[in-house]
Scaffold this active site. Sequence first.
Site, mmCIF file in Angstrom:
data_model
loop_
_atom_site.group_PDB
_atom_site.id
_atom_site.type_symbol
_atom_site.label_atom_id
_atom_site.label_comp_id
_atom_site.label_asym_id
_atom_site.label_seq_id
_atom_site.Cartn_x
_atom_site.Cartn_y
_atom_site.Cartn_z
ATOM 1 N N VAL A 7 0.826 -1.086 0.069
ATOM 2 C CA VAL A 7 0.184 -0.002 0.188
ATOM 3 C C VAL A 7 0.884 1.193 -0.062
ATOM 4 O O VAL A 7 1.958 1.050 0.442
ATOM 5 C CB VAL A 7 -1.131 0.115 0.986
ATOM 6 C CG1 VAL A 7 -2.263 -1.079 1.149
ATOM 7 C CG2 VAL A 7 -0.128 -0.212 2.360
ATOM 8 N N SER A 8 0.364 2.523 -0.488
ATOM 9 C CA SER A 8 1.143 3.669 -0.628
ATOM 10 C C SER A 8 1.417 4.209 0.636
ATOM 11 O O SER A 8 2.580 4.990 0.778
ATOM 12 C CB SER A 8 0.399 4.449 -1.625
ATOM 13 O OG SER A 8 0.437 3.849 -2.766
#
Length: 187
Positions: free
Chosen positions: A9-10
């Site tokens: 995930v970012s």
Amino acid sequence: MVVIGYARVSTKEQSLDIQIDKLNTYGVDKIFKEKFSGGSADRVELNKALDYLREGDTLVVYKIDRLARSTFDLHKIVRDLQERGIGLVFIKENIDFTNSAGKLMFTMLGAIAEFERDIINERTAEGREMAKAKGTHMGRKGKDDKDVKKALKLFEEREENGLSVNEIVKMTGVPRSTIYAKVKTRA
């Protein structure tokens, strides 16, 4: 033959739960997890996963955009995996890169994903330009004038008060760059 999962995930606020659940359902033996922007070339856990893989192994990723942010990066990773005899599977897109149809679909989806990101970036840039043209302040909100004035007063009187710039920053919350910029414009 080992099946390795990679989940990313970012941001730290985002959750890996859905990706991990899908990877476990697929039947991976080990999962490398990362909370880091895909735009960065330095993805430590991805590099560990790629180093861990051996000929005959398979890398499984929930979605294409979790592995790479550009078609160039994607093709580089795929080429490396192919040369090493490692399979690649994307669960959400239902692409098994070990067969011809999967390779074709993979290339097309990668190009579409990059096109979509480019459009989003263009729209974002246009929105920023429109906001600037309307006089909207872009970026972080500045400190109150009262705090800045207090910081400048303390800065100018630092010989008498014995305060360092770091102490002034801590007391007022005004960044040192702001203090120095304001002092420079006064001179």
